[in-house]
Design a protein around this motif. Structure first.
Motif, PDB file in Angstrom:
ATOM      1  N   ALA A   1       0.833  -1.201   0.000  1.00 26.63           N
ATOM      2  CA  ALA A   1       0.000   0.000   0.000  1.00 26.63           C
ATOM      3  C   ALA A   1       0.871   1.256   0.000  1.00 26.63           C
ATOM      4  CB  ALA A   1      -0.939   0.002   1.197  1.00 26.63           C
ATOM      5  N   GLN A   2       1.941   1.251   0.792  1.00 26.94           N
ATOM      6  CA  GLN A   2       2.850   2.398   0.826  1.00 26.94           C
ATOM      7  C   GLN A   2       3.476   2.626  -0.540  1.00 26.94           C
ATOM      8  OE1 GLN A   2       5.503   1.269   4.003  1.00 26.94           O
ATOM      9  NE2 GLN A   2       4.534   2.672   5.443  1.00 26.94           N
ATOM     10  N   SER A   3       3.898   1.553  -1.183  1.00 27.07           N
ATOM     11  CA  SER A   3       4.512   1.662  -2.505  1.00 27.07           C
ATOM     12  C   SER A   3       3.529   2.225  -3.523  1.00 27.07           C
ATOM     13  CB  SER A   3       5.012   0.293  -2.962  1.00 27.07           C
ATOM     14  OG  SER A   3       5.556   0.358  -4.246  1.00 27.07           O
ATOM     15  N   ALA A   4       2.293   1.731  -3.482  1.00 28.27           N
ATOM     16  CA  ALA A   4       1.267   2.228  -4.403  1.00 28.27           C
ATOM     17  C   ALA A   4       0.988   3.705  -4.157  1.00 28.27           C
ATOM     18  CB  ALA A   4      -0.014   1.416  -4.258  1.00 28.27           C
ATOM     19  N   MET A   5       0.920   4.106  -2.895  1.00 33.64           N
ATOM     20  CA  MET A   5       0.673   5.510  -2.572  1.00 33.64           C
ATOM     21  C   MET A   5       1.856   6.387  -3.002  1.00 33.64           C
ATOM     22  SD  MET A   5      -2.328   5.741  -1.490  1.00 33.64           S
ATOM     23  CE  MET A   5      -2.324   7.407  -0.891  1.00 33.64           C
ATOM     24  N   GLN A   6       3.071   5.912  -2.817  1.00 36.72           N
ATOM     25  CA  GLN A   6       4.243   6.683  -3.235  1.00 36.72           C
ATOM     26  C   GLN A   6       4.250   6.861  -4.754  1.00 36.72           C
ATOM     27  OE1 GLN A   6       7.424   4.466  -1.415  1.00 36.72           O
ATOM     28  NE2 GLN A   6       7.246   5.573   0.526  1.00 36.72           N
ATOM     29  N   ASP A   7       3.836   5.832  -5.493  1.00 40.79           N
ATOM     30  CA  ASP A   7       3.737   5.953  -6.946  1.00 40.79           C
ATOM     31  C   ASP A   7       2.724   7.022  -7.329  1.00 40.79           C
ATOM     32  OD1 ASP A   7       5.615   3.950  -7.195  1.00 40.79           O
ATOM     33  OD2 ASP A   7       4.159   2.391  -7.736  1.00 40.79           O
ATOM     34  N   LYS A   8       1.594   7.036  -6.638  1.00 36.95           N
ATOM     35  CA  LYS A   8       0.567   8.043  -6.926  1.00 36.95           C
ATOM     36  C   LYS A   8       1.057   9.445  -6.567  1.00 36.95           C
ATOM     37  CE  LYS A   8      -2.604   5.419  -8.547  1.00 36.95           C
ATOM     38  NZ  LYS A   8      -2.902   5.457  -9.968  1.00 36.95           N
ATOM     39  N   ILE A   9       1.762   9.572  -5.450  1.00 37.19           N
ATOM     40  CA  ILE A   9       2.298  10.868  -5.032  1.00 37.19           C
ATOM     41  C   ILE A   9       3.308  11.365  -6.070  1.00 37.19           C
ATOM     42  CG2 ILE A   9       3.719  12.034  -3.287  1.00 37.19           C
ATOM     43  CD1 ILE A   9       1.041  11.542  -2.157  1.00 37.19           C
ATOM     44  N   ALA A  10       4.118  10.461  -6.596  1.00 40.24           N
ATOM     45  CA  ALA A  10       5.115  10.840  -7.595  1.00 40.24           C
ATOM     46  C   ALA A  10       4.448  11.353  -8.872  1.00 40.24           C
ATOM     47  CB  ALA A  10       6.024   9.657  -7.909  1.00 40.24           C
ATOM     48  N   GLU A  11       3.254  10.870  -9.183  1.00 42.04           N
ATOM     49  CA  GLU A  11       2.527  11.296 -10.380  1.00 42.04           C
ATOM     50  C   GLU A  11       1.907  12.678 -10.225  1.00 42.04           C
ATOM     51  OE1 GLU A  11      -0.446   8.440 -11.416  1.00 42.04           O
ATOM     52  OE2 GLU A  11       0.988   6.796 -11.543  1.00 42.04           O
ATOM     53  N   ILE A  12       1.761  13.159  -9.009  1.00 45.46           N
ATOM     54  CA  ILE A  12       1.082  14.430  -8.778  1.00 45.46           C
ATOM     55  C   ILE A  12       1.758  15.568  -9.527  1.00 45.46           C
ATOM     56  CG2 ILE A  12       0.666  16.201  -7.006  1.00 45.46           C
ATOM     57  CD1 ILE A  12      -0.228  14.031  -5.153  1.00 45.46           C
ATOM     58  N   GLU A  13       3.068  15.587  -9.542  1.00 43.50           N
ATOM     59  CA  GLU A  13       3.773  16.687 -10.205  1.00 43.50           C
ATOM     60  C   GLU A  13       3.465  16.761 -11.691  1.00 43.50           C
ATOM     61  OE1 GLU A  13       7.953  16.837  -9.477  1.00 43.50           O
ATOM     62  OE2 GLU A  13       7.705  16.686  -7.317  1.00 43.50           O
ATOM     63  N   THR A  14       3.252  15.633 -12.340  1.00 48.33           N
ATOM     64  CA  THR A  14       2.966  15.657 -13.772  1.00 48.33           C
ATOM     65  C   THR A  14       1.472  15.751 -14.059  1.00 48.33           C
ATOM     66  OG1 THR A  14       2.998  13.235 -13.842  1.00 48.33           O
ATOM     67  CG2 THR A  14       5.040  14.375 -14.365  1.00 48.33           C
ATOM     68  N   VAL A  15       0.659  15.152 -13.236  1.00 46.89           N
ATOM     69  CA  VAL A  15      -0.786  15.146 -13.465  1.00 46.89           C
ATOM     70  C   VAL A  15      -1.436  16.428 -12.951  1.00 46.89           C
ATOM     71  CG1 VAL A  15      -2.930  13.938 -12.900  1.00 46.89           C
ATOM     72  CG2 VAL A  15      -0.878  12.629 -13.395  1.00 46.89           C
ATOM     73  N   CYS A  16      -0.991  16.896 -11.821  1.00 44.78           N
ATOM     74  CA  CYS A  16      -1.599  18.062 -11.182  1.00 44.78           C
ATOM     75  C   CYS A  16      -0.632  19.242 -11.221  1.00 44.78           C
ATOM     76  CB  CYS A  16      -1.980  17.738  -9.738  1.00 44.78           C
ATOM     77  SG  CYS A  16      -3.159  16.398  -9.593  1.00 44.78           S
ATOM     78  N   TYR A  17      -0.325  19.680 -12.397  1.00 45.29           N
ATOM     79  CA  TYR A  17       0.588  20.802 -12.521  1.00 45.29           C
ATOM     80  C   TYR A  17       0.005  21.789 -13.513  1.00 45.29           C
ATOM     81  CZ  TYR A  17       4.723  23.591 -13.454  1.00 45.29           C
ATOM     82  OH  TYR A  17       5.592  24.638 -13.581  1.00 45.29           O
ATOM     83  N   GLU A  18       0.094  23.044 -13.181  1.00 48.60           N
ATOM     84  CA  GLU A  18      -0.382  24.100 -14.068  1.00 48.60           C
ATOM     85  C   GLU A  18       0.755  25.088 -14.261  1.00 48.60           C
ATOM     86  OE1 GLU A  18      -2.988  25.519 -16.643  1.00 48.60           O
ATOM     87  OE2 GLU A  18      -3.471  23.828 -15.363  1.00 48.60           O
ATOM     88  N   THR A  19       1.020  25.418 -15.499  1.00 46.70           N
ATOM     89  CA  THR A  19       2.080  26.362 -15.799  1.00 46.70           C
ATOM     90  C   THR A  19       1.732  27.727 -15.213  1.00 46.70           C
ATOM     91  OG1 THR A  19       2.534  25.186 -17.843  1.00 46.70           O
ATOM     92  CG2 THR A  19       3.424  27.408 -17.664  1.00 46.70           C
ATOM     93  N   GLU A  20       2.685  28.311 -14.559  1.00 44.57           N
ATOM     94  CA  GLU A  20       2.467  29.620 -13.942  1.00 44.57           C
ATOM     95  C   GLU A  20       2.783  30.740 -14.931  1.00 44.57           C
ATOM     96  OE1 GLU A  20       4.596  29.908 -10.239  1.00 44.57           O
ATOM     97  OE2 GLU A  20       4.132  27.830  -9.763  1.00 44.57           O
ATOM     98  N   PHE A  21       2.148  31.847 -14.732  1.00 43.45           N
ATOM     99  CA  PHE A  21       2.363  33.067 -15.517  1.00 43.45           C
ATOM    100  C   PHE A  21       2.273  32.801 -17.022  1.00 43.45           C
ATOM    101  CE2 PHE A  21       4.937  33.268 -11.607  1.00 43.45           C
ATOM    102  CZ  PHE A  21       4.214  34.232 -10.949  1.00 43.45           C
ATOM    103  N   ALA A  22       1.295  32.033 -17.439  1.00 43.40           N
ATOM    104  CA  ALA A  22       1.148  31.672 -18.839  1.00 43.40           C
ATOM    105  C   ALA A  22       0.178  32.574 -19.596  1.00 43.40           C
ATOM    106  CB  ALA A  22       0.672  30.230 -18.926  1.00 43.40           C
ATOM    107  N   TYR A  23      -0.425  33.535 -18.919  1.00 36.29           N
ATOM    108  CA  TYR A  23      -1.405  34.385 -19.571  1.00 36.29           C
ATOM    109  C   TYR A  23      -0.818  35.103 -20.778  1.00 36.29           C
ATOM    110  CZ  TYR A  23      -4.771  38.074 -20.408  1.00 36.29           C
ATOM    111  OH  TYR A  23      -5.661  38.921 -21.011  1.00 36.29           O
ATOM    112  N   TRP A  24       0.323  35.723 -20.638  1.00 36.45           N
ATOM    113  CA  TRP A  24       0.898  36.535 -21.708  1.00 36.45           C
ATOM    114  C   TRP A  24       1.499  35.694 -22.819  1.00 36.45           C
ATOM    115  CZ3 TRP A  24      -1.092  41.012 -21.797  1.00 36.45           C
ATOM    116  CH2 TRP A  24      -1.442  41.649 -20.604  1.00 36.45           C
TER     117      TRP A  24
END
Length: 83
Positions: free
Chosen positions: A57-80
């Motif tokens: 379970a810990q390993s599965a959760m760590q894999d999911k946590i590692a995916e957060i940076e790529t799945v839940c990421y929004e480029t900052e200051f991209a308006y311009w």
């Protein structure tokens, strides 16, 4: 942490142990013997299975946590950059 089975689960396991002994060991086992075997398995084997499940379970959760940076990421200051 002691492993405590729910009463319904314990009853189903006892029936399963009795059936296993009858079909595979050609021995009729009463509820007392089945309960003793179940108690042994829970106390002796249970902690190893439980600990492995926690590691899995810990390993599965760590894999999911590692995916957060790529799945839940929004480029900052991209308006311009859009214009």
């Amino acid at each position: 942490m002691a492993i405590k089975l729910q009463q319904e689960v314990e009853q189903r396991l006892l029936v399963s142990i009795q059936r296993y002994c009858a079909e595979n060991l050609d021995e009729d086992v009463g509820e007392l013997k089945a309960r003793l075997l179940l108690d042994f398995c829970v106390r002796e084997i249970g902690p190893s299975v439980y600990n492995q499940a926690i590691l899995d379970a810990q390993s599965a959760m760590q894999d999911k946590i590692a995916e957060i940076e790529t799945v839940c990421y929004e480029t900052e200051f991209a308006y311009w950059k859009k214009k």
